[in-house]
Design a protein around this motif. Structure first.
Motif, PDB file in Angstrom:
ATOM      1  N   LYS A  48      47.247 104.615  26.130  1.00 16.54           N
ATOM      2  CA  LYS A  48      47.878 104.447  24.823  1.00 16.54           C
ATOM      3  C   LYS A  48      48.912 103.339  24.956  1.00 16.54           C
ATOM      4  O   LYS A  48      49.721 103.342  25.882  1.00 16.54           O
ATOM      5  CB  LYS A  48      48.580 105.734  24.396  1.00 16.54           C
ATOM      6  CG  LYS A  48      47.647 106.875  24.134  1.00 16.54           C
ATOM      7  CD  LYS A  48      48.426 108.115  23.744  1.00 16.54           C
ATOM      8  CE  LYS A  48      47.502 109.303  23.552  1.00 16.54           C
ATOM      9  NZ  LYS A  48      48.265 110.527  23.261  1.00 16.54           N
ATOM     10  N   MET A  64      47.249  96.569  13.063  1.00 12.85           N
ATOM     11  CA  MET A  64      46.682  97.598  13.929  1.00 12.85           C
ATOM     12  C   MET A  64      45.154  97.528  13.937  1.00 12.85           C
ATOM     13  O   MET A  64      44.528  97.733  14.976  1.00 12.85           O
ATOM     14  CB  MET A  64      47.165  98.984  13.500  1.00 12.85           C
ATOM     15  CG  MET A  64      48.674  99.183  13.655  1.00 12.85           C
ATOM     16  SD  MET A  64      49.318  98.753  15.285  1.00 12.85           S
ATOM     17  CE  MET A  64      48.522  99.983  16.288  1.00 12.85           C
ATOM     18  N   GLN A  65      44.559  97.213  12.789  1.00 11.75           N
ATOM     19  CA  GLN A  65      43.104  97.045  12.736  1.00 11.75           C
ATOM     20  C   GLN A  65      42.678  95.863  13.604  1.00 11.75           C
ATOM     21  O   GLN A  65      41.672  95.937  14.322  1.00 11.75           O
ATOM     22  CB  GLN A  65      42.640  96.828  11.298  1.00 11.75           C
ATOM     23  CG  GLN A  65      42.700  98.072  10.443  1.00 11.75           C
ATOM     24  CD  GLN A  65      42.366  97.768   8.982  1.00 11.75           C
ATOM     25  OE1 GLN A  65      42.153  96.619   8.598  1.00 11.75           O
ATOM     26  NE2 GLN A  65      42.326  98.809   8.168  1.00 11.75           N
ATOM     27  N   THR A  68      42.942  96.854  17.238  1.00 16.58           N
ATOM     28  CA  THR A  68      41.846  97.757  17.588  1.00 16.58           C
ATOM     29  C   THR A  68      40.552  96.968  17.775  1.00 16.58           C
ATOM     30  O   THR A  68      39.787  97.215  18.706  1.00 16.58           O
ATOM     31  CB  THR A  68      41.674  98.839  16.510  1.00 16.58           C
ATOM     32  OG1 THR A  68      42.906  99.578  16.414  1.00 16.58           O
ATOM     33  CG2 THR A  68      40.547  99.778  16.846  1.00 16.58           C
ATOM     34  N   LYS A  69      40.330  95.999  16.889  1.00 16.14           N
ATOM     35  CA  LYS A  69      39.135  95.171  16.996  1.00 16.14           C
ATOM     36  C   LYS A  69      39.153  94.341  18.281  1.00 16.14           C
ATOM     37  O   LYS A  69      38.115  94.135  18.914  1.00 16.14           O
ATOM     38  CB  LYS A  69      39.032  94.247  15.777  1.00 16.14           C
ATOM     39  CG  LYS A  69      37.796  93.399  15.773  1.00 16.14           C
ATOM     40  CD  LYS A  69      37.731  92.539  14.531  1.00 16.14           C
ATOM     41  CE  LYS A  69      36.514  91.627  14.595  1.00 16.14           C
ATOM     42  NZ  LYS A  69      36.491  90.663  13.505  1.00 16.14           N
ATOM     43  N   SER A  71      40.573  95.192  21.069  1.00 16.85           N
ATOM     44  CA  SER A  71      40.862  96.029  22.240  1.00 16.85           C
ATOM     45  C   SER A  71      39.883  95.775  23.390  1.00 16.85           C
ATOM     46  O   SER A  71      40.266  95.853  24.553  1.00 16.85           O
ATOM     47  CB  SER A  71      40.888  97.504  21.869  1.00 16.85           C
ATOM     48  OG  SER A  71      39.614  97.939  21.452  1.00 16.85           O
ATOM     49  N   THR A  91      44.006 102.298  23.382  1.00 15.38           N
ATOM     50  CA  THR A  91      44.276 102.781  22.030  1.00 15.38           C
ATOM     51  C   THR A  91      45.656 102.273  21.641  1.00 15.38           C
ATOM     52  O   THR A  91      46.619 102.459  22.392  1.00 15.38           O
ATOM     53  CB  THR A  91      44.262 104.320  21.971  1.00 15.38           C
ATOM     54  OG1 THR A  91      43.002 104.784  22.440  1.00 15.38           O
ATOM     55  CG2 THR A  91      44.495 104.805  20.555  1.00 15.38           C
TER      56      THR A  91
END
Length: 113
Positions: A48, A64-65, A68-69, A71, A91
Motif C-alpha cells: 500500500k 488516483m485513477q 492505478t492505471k 501501477s 495499491t
C-alpha cells in the motif's frame, strides 16, 4: 517491525516517488504528488502506497485513477531498482492529511489577522 522490513518500505516509497515525479507523463497526475509512505506485507506480495496531492489544481479521483492505471509500470520500475525476490502488487491510497493541515494553517493565520 524488523529493520529489513523498514528498509524495504523506505526503498519502495522512495522508488515509487521518483518514478511518479520523473517518469510519468499522464496529465491527470498533478505537479505535486507526494508519496507519504509505503507498507509492504511480510510476504512481499502486496504494498500500500499512501500519496498526497498538494497542488490543489488536480482532481484527487482522477489522479488516483491515473496512478492505478500506471501501477504496472511503477511496479516494474520498483522491481528494477529494489532487489526483492517478489515485487509486490501496488495499491495507491489517497492521504489528505497534509492538505488538511495546510488548510487548517491557512484558517488559523486568517483568524489571527
Amino acid at each position: 517491525m524488523k529493520t529489513r522490513h523498514i528498509r524495504i518500505n523506505d526503498a519502495v516509497a522512495r522508488t515509487a516517488a521518483d518514478v511518479i515525479r520523473s517518469e510519468l507523463s499522464d496529465p491527470r497526475i498533478g505537479t505535486v504528488v507526494s508519496v507519504i509512505r509505503a507498507e509492504v506485507t511480510a510476504d512481499l506480495k502486496f504494498c500500500k502506497i499512501w500519496v498526497s496531492i498538494l497542488d490543489g489544481q488536480g482532481n484527487p479521483d482522477e489522479t488516483m485513477q491515473a496512478l492505478t492505471k500506471a501501477s504496472g509500470f511503477i511496479r516494474r520500475r520498483v522491481a528494477e531498482v529494489v532487489n526483492l525476490r517478489h515485487t509486490p502488487e501496488l495499491t495507491f491510497i489517497y492521504d489528505d492529511s497534509i492538505a488538511y493541515g495546510m488548510r487548517m494553517r491557512k484558517l488559523i493565520d486568517e483568524a489571527n489577522k
